[in-house]
Design an enzyme around this catalytic site. Structure first.
Site, PDB file in Angstrom:
ATOM      1  CG  ASP A 277      -2.009  -1.063   1.159  1.00  0.00           C
ATOM      2  OD1 ASP A 277      -1.833  -2.046   0.390  1.00  0.00           O
ATOM      3  OD2 ASP A 277      -3.034  -0.922   1.855  1.00  0.00           O
TER       4      ASP A 277
ATOM      5  CE  LYS B 221      -5.163   1.994   2.459  1.00  0.00           C
ATOM      6  NZ  LYS B 221      -4.081   1.230   3.118  1.00  0.00           N
TER       7      LYS B 221
ATOM      8  CE  LYS C 188      -6.919  -1.194   2.631  1.00  0.00           C
ATOM      9  NZ  LYS C 188      -5.568  -1.704   2.957  1.00  0.00           N
TER      10      LYS C 188
END
Lengths: 327, 478, 289
Positions: free
Chosen positions: A159, A227, A263
């Site tokens: 991430d 995300k 996400k």
């Protein structure tokens, strides 16, 4: 050595090579995307939030939501003990109920990847934040080293954060190239690669127009997931921000044939909220995204509420926090 | 596996529908002297109740009661009148669920709309005008504002309670008394409102409700002792009313039909525009006088907009109005369904291309799937006549001037929509469109503070806002 | 030997030009004592038709002028009238009878009325429009706009002050007018037309038809491209007024009803003469970033 260069574009993406050829063309493209009207987008998100999900639909949604959780701890005070406990919980969220599914992944800082991996093995993914999370303020070398370390330690997913400073200053190509480079750093010796999630920190991007641009920028750069947030900046994930990102992945697949995951992370604490997100996934992107491979919740406390609601569905009575682990 | 939403029905046990209803005259429910008629649930065709059809004599009684009540009500201080209206507003909020469920049962509209749109706006409307009752001299409508007298009000079936609020709240705030006729197919919430008036101890005769069909409405508007006529409904009936009051001193406001253009430019915020197109024409099954029934889309984005629109329409959920997830409810009556079918068939026969969402229609009740016609020109009847159903006609344009020309090329002038991210173009379009309400980058928004009403054959007078007071004050012009 | 005077036949004023009546008819205009003064064109239904076409053509540009500019032009009309006071006084005196002083008062009041309305051009929207505090993230405002082509049956008695008092409020807000003058007292209207033609008022903004309101009124009232009608000129003629109102309903014209008798034109008019012929437009826009 990688057998294929990870940045080889998918066939549908090839048409966009011109777009990313220069700062000017990238800017033209991103600023040529349709605008997002804030009030309209928020009204749509709120409207979807009024869907009433009951009985069988709720039971189905709760299990799906559990399977989509990236169970997260990203604190300075994290220790091997803490993350091992979290990893155990990820495997068996409800020890009292073997029918309860595992979560999708455990998300930790890179140095703790091995600790988690030791517990979850291949049953649950391990995600590591990287690229000088959460601010993204470090040299590119440091960011890439951060990424490579985590991948080497066995991270299944990375991430990364974008350089919001560069994005807000209009240096889109720089952000693009950082994502491309990080994507390359995700490649393992066997040629496979850790899945890349690109965090925008939408609370800092401020406008939905920026969120849409960031989404396209990251998708063109080859990310696997987009995300919302690090969880360290308020507001973190919101329904309308996620709405805009879901529209982006929907449109991107239509344009290129490439499917990208979404996400939302940070601030999603209740089962009720999680179900609203699932309704939104269903009605905006479509049911192809109703799968842990394509939609995740970055969360920590959410899981226990999902479990409590799940227990209520199966037992018919309300549960309490004492019946669920606090890890 | 797909995400199947389980049924989520709102309980109807909260409403208590009586087998029969009389008229509400002089603060009491009384038997009518005329015949009676049935009101049905359009989603099931089940008969809900027998309702009295007010005769001319009944209407006369109601007008007399209103005239008697006018003396006291108009002389009551605005401060006191305000408190009655505040009371009514509060009771509407308290009984909101009951009103919403009853509205959905009698009208066929989704509970989501009656609960989240109709009833909150109704309460807000009473709150808004309650506050005006003791401030009329500050409204800029003359130094000594005086009520007109007895208002005869006739309202349609598409927003039964909301239209009641739009009529009754400003009338009462200004010191008038009213005789209101709800629509034949949707009388029940007006009768529940009558109960609310009793509950609020509103003086008898201030609000009178006479149920019935066209004949009753005609009796109301043409009664010689009615000083003010307010009508919302079809342009045809509006014209008949304008003729009927010719040569009298009756003050008239008319809120009539429309054929609004919803104009989408190539630089529009496209996802919100698509949502706006959907809410513009499919909100309330398209039973909306200001519906965006003509989509004017710039040619350069027409294909993309249509593709997105069809995809979005695919998520609309049609069915049980009481299910909280229903987006599209029932068509209000068989008569209306027949008209929608007829005009749609004509659209097809005239060569327009018909596309409808593939969805299962319930076996009983009145239903029509959300439908889009493409290849429509200004010459098609579906581009000119008000369908008053979930039927969108799509036309294209190339330049702003062409968009304006097409948008204004109609005898109607109620509303219009514009979608573009360019500020100066919005202001240009807003000034060029001959319509009483222009929604820019939004559509079908209503607020008690916001005046609403038409140009040209969409009627005259404004409802809502400060301007809405003018309709109920002597000599005042908005 | 006395000079033989040149007898005039006045014409209509349509689209900024002075045509004869399409029908070719004219009628004798006499003074208040019945003495021949001049011939006036007798407008027909076809002149109504032509005037409406001219007015419709003028509507877009006139309504698009800035309010300030319309105010300037109304003031200019007043200036030019002021210049031609003797001619107006003579016309009013001839038409209405009475003393020279009374006629002078009428002209003064007419000029002053124009000045008064000129000042309203850029203020009415501020007085009758408003921002609306709606319960949501929306900019929302309501402002008046002209309704379009307005048929004006001008008063029969007050040949100048009454005429100005019904025309000025129509055009100041951006409407255009098709005016039917007083039948028996048309000369002030003819002179007024000449003023309009020389005072920056675009052709077609005001069209003046001399003739009979009872004949022309039904054509105006029934005309589907006329947006509104002022029935003042048939004051007291109840049946006619009613029939015109009925005809006006065919396209839902805004109707300013005929009074039982002509009002006191000297009284301050208030806003109603203007507000009767404006539409209130409400515009919504989201507020967001």
């Amino acid at each position: 050595m990688p057998t294929t260069a990870p940045t080889d574009p998918a066939p549908g993406l090839a048409a966009y090579s011109e777009v990313t050829a220069s700062e000017a063309s990238l800017r033209r493209f991103l600023h040529g995307l349709p605008g997002v009207d804030q009030v309209g987008a928020e009204a749509r998100a709120a409207g979807l939030g009024t869907r009433s999900i009951k009985t069988t639909a709720k039971a189905w949604a709760l299990d799906l939501a559990i399977r989509m959780v990236d169970l997260t701890t990203l604190e300075g005070q994290d220790t091997p003990g803490k993350v091992r406990a979290l990893a155990s919980k990820a495997l068996r969220p409800d020890p009292a109920d073997p029918t309860c599914p595992s979560v999708a992944a455990v998300c930790v800082y890179g140095d703790l990847v091995g600790e988690v991996k030791a517990i979850v093995g291949d049953q649950v993914n391990v995600a590591a934040v990287a690229t000088a999370f959460p601010s993204g303020r470090a040299s590119m070398d440091v960011k890439l080293a951060d990424t490579r370390d985590a991948v080497a330690a066995g991270a299944d997913e990375i991430d990364m954060v974008i350089d919001r400073g560069a994005f807000l200053a209009g240096r889109y190509l720089q952000v693009f190239e950082e994502i491309v480079a990080t994507r390359e750093a995700c490649v393992r010796p066997d040629g496979s690669h850790a899945h890349l999630k690109v965090i925008f920190e939408t609370g800092e991007l401020q406008t939905y127009d920026n969120v849409r641009r960031a989404s396209w920028l990251a998708m063109l750069a080859g990310t696997d997931f987009i995300k919302t947030s690090t969880g360290k900046v308020q507001p973190a994930a919101t329904l309308p921000v996620t709405l805009v990102m879901l529209e982006a992945v929907r449109d991107f697949r239509e344009a290129t044939g490439v499917q990208i995951g979404v996400k939302p992370a940070g601030g999603i604490r209740t089962a009720k909220d999680a179900i609203k997100y699932l309704v939104m996934v269903n009605e905006i992107a479509g049911d192809d995204w109703l799968d842990p491979d394509w939609f995740r919740f970055g969360a920590s406390t959410l899981l226990n509420d999902l479990l409590m609601q799940r227990t209520k569905m199966t037992t018919g009575r309300y549960s309490g926090p004492d019946y669920f682990t606090l890890d | 596996m797909a995400f199947e939403y389980a049924p989520a029905p709102e309980s109807r046990s909260i409403v208590d529908i009586k087998p029969s209803y009389g008229l509400f005259i002089d603060g009491e429910f009384v038997d009518g002297r005329g015949a009676s008629f049935k009101t049905v649930n359009p989603a099931t065709e089940e008969t809900l109740a027998e309702v009295a059809e007010a005769s001319d004599a009944d209407v006369d009684l109601a007008v007399r009661a209103a005239r008697r009540a006018f003396r006291g009500w108009s002389r009551m201080s605005g401060k006191e009148r305000a408190k009655y209206l505040f009371r009514i507003a509060r009771i509407i909020q308290e009984r909101g669920r009951e009103l919403a469920v009853l509205e959905s049962i009698d009208n066929g509209k989704p509970i989501k709309e009656s609960r989240d749109v109709d009833v909150p706006i109704v309460a807000a409307h009473f709150f808004y005008y309650a506050g005006w009752a003791d401030k009329l001299e500050h409204a800029g409508l003359g130094p000594n504002p005086q009520p007109i007298g007895v208002a005869g009000q006739v309202i349609p079936w598409n927003f039964p309670l909301m239209m009641l609020a739009w009529k009754v709240a400003p009338a009462l705030a200004c010191g008038n008394t009213v005789v209101l006729k709800p629509a034949e197919t949707t009388p029940l919430t007006a009768l529940l409102f009558a109960e609310i008036c009793q509950q609020a101890d509103l003086p008898p005769g201030v609000v009178n409700i006479v149920t019935g069909a066209g004949g009753t409405g005609q009796a109301v508007v043409s009664h010689p002792d009615v000083d003010k006529v307010a009508f919302t409904g079809s342009t045809e009936v509006g014209k008949a009313i304008a003729r009927a009051v010719a040569g009298t001193d009756k003050k008239v406001t008319l809120e009539l039909g429309g054929k609004a253009a919803n104009i989408v430019f190539d630089d529009a915020p496209i996802d919100q525009a698509v949502d706006g197109i959907v809410s513009g024409i499919f909100f309330n099954q398209g039973h909306v006088c200001c519906a965006g029934s003509r989509l004017l889309v710039q040619e350069s984005v027409a294909e993309e907009v249509l593709a997105r629109l069809k995809r979005r329409m695919g998520t609309l959920r049609l069915g049980d109005p009481l299910d909280k997830n229903t987006d599209i409810g029932a068509i209000n009556s068989r008569e209306q369904l027949d008209r929608i079918r007829e005009l749609s068939d004509i659209g097809e026969a005239e060569g327009a291309e018909r596309w409808a969402v593939a969805c299962d229609l319930p076996s009983s009740g009145f239903w029509f799937p959300p439908t889009v016609f493409t290849g429509v020109t200004q010459a098609h009847r579906i581009a000119r006549e008000e369908v008053f159903g979930p039927v969108l006609s799509v036309l294209t344009f190339r330049t702003p001037a062409e968009a304006v020309e097409k948008a204004n090329n109609t005898p109607y002038g109620l509303s219009a929509g514009v979608w573009t991210e360019k500020g100066s173009r919005i202001l240009h379009m807003a000034s060029q469109l001959r319509a009483g309400v222009v929604w820019a980058n939004t559509f079908n928004k209503f607020d008690p503070a916001s005046p609403f009403g038409g140009y040209k054959e969409s009627g005259y007078g404004r409802e809502g806002g400060r301007q809405g007071l003018a309709a109920y004050l002597k000599g005042a012009e908005a | 030997m006395a000079r033989i005077d040149v007898r005039k036949t006045y014409k209509l004023y349509i689209g900024g030009a002075f045509p004869r009546s399409e029908s070719g008819h004219s009628y004798e205009v006499t003074d208040s004592k019945g003495k021949f003064v001049a011939n006036a064109a007798l407008a027909s239904r076809k002149d109504v038709r032509d005037a409406v076409v001219a007015a419709r053509k003028a509507f877009g540009p006139w309504s698009a002028r800035t309010a300030y500019n319309r105010g300037q032009i109304l003031y200019r009309i007043a200036e030019v009238m002021e210049d031609r006071r003797p001619q107006f006084e003579e016309a009013v005196k001839q038409s209405e009878g009475g003393s020279a002083a009374a006629a002078r008062n009428q002209v003064d009041a007419a000029v002053d009325r124009l000045v008064w309305y000129a000042g309203w051009a850029d203020k009415l929207a501020q007085v009758i429009g408003n921002a609306n505090p709606v319960a949501g993230p929306f900019f929302n405002h309501t402002a008046p706009e002209p309704t379009g082509v307005v048929g004006v049956l001008a008063p029969q008695s007050s040949s100048l002050l009454g005429l100005v008092s019904v025309v000025a409020p129509v055009i100041v807000t951006g409407n255009v007018a098709v005016v039917v003058s007083s039948y028996e007292r048309p000369l002030p209207a003819v002179t007024f037309s000449e003023v309009l033609a020389t005072s920056d008022v675009p052709g077609g903004v005001v069209n003046v038809l001399t003739g009979d309101a009872g004949t022309l009124g039904p054509w105006l009232a029934a005309h589907m491209d006329v947006n509104a009608i002022d029935l003042c000129g048939v004051a007291g003629a109840t049946d006619l007024a009613t029939s015109l109102e009925v005809a006006a309903a065919d396209n839902l014209k805004r109707v300013r009803r005929a009074p039982d008798a002509e009002p006191d034109w000297a009284a301050e008019p208030g806003l109603a003469p203007m507000t009767a012929f404006v539409e209130q437009k409400t515009v919504w826009h989201p507020i967001g970033i």
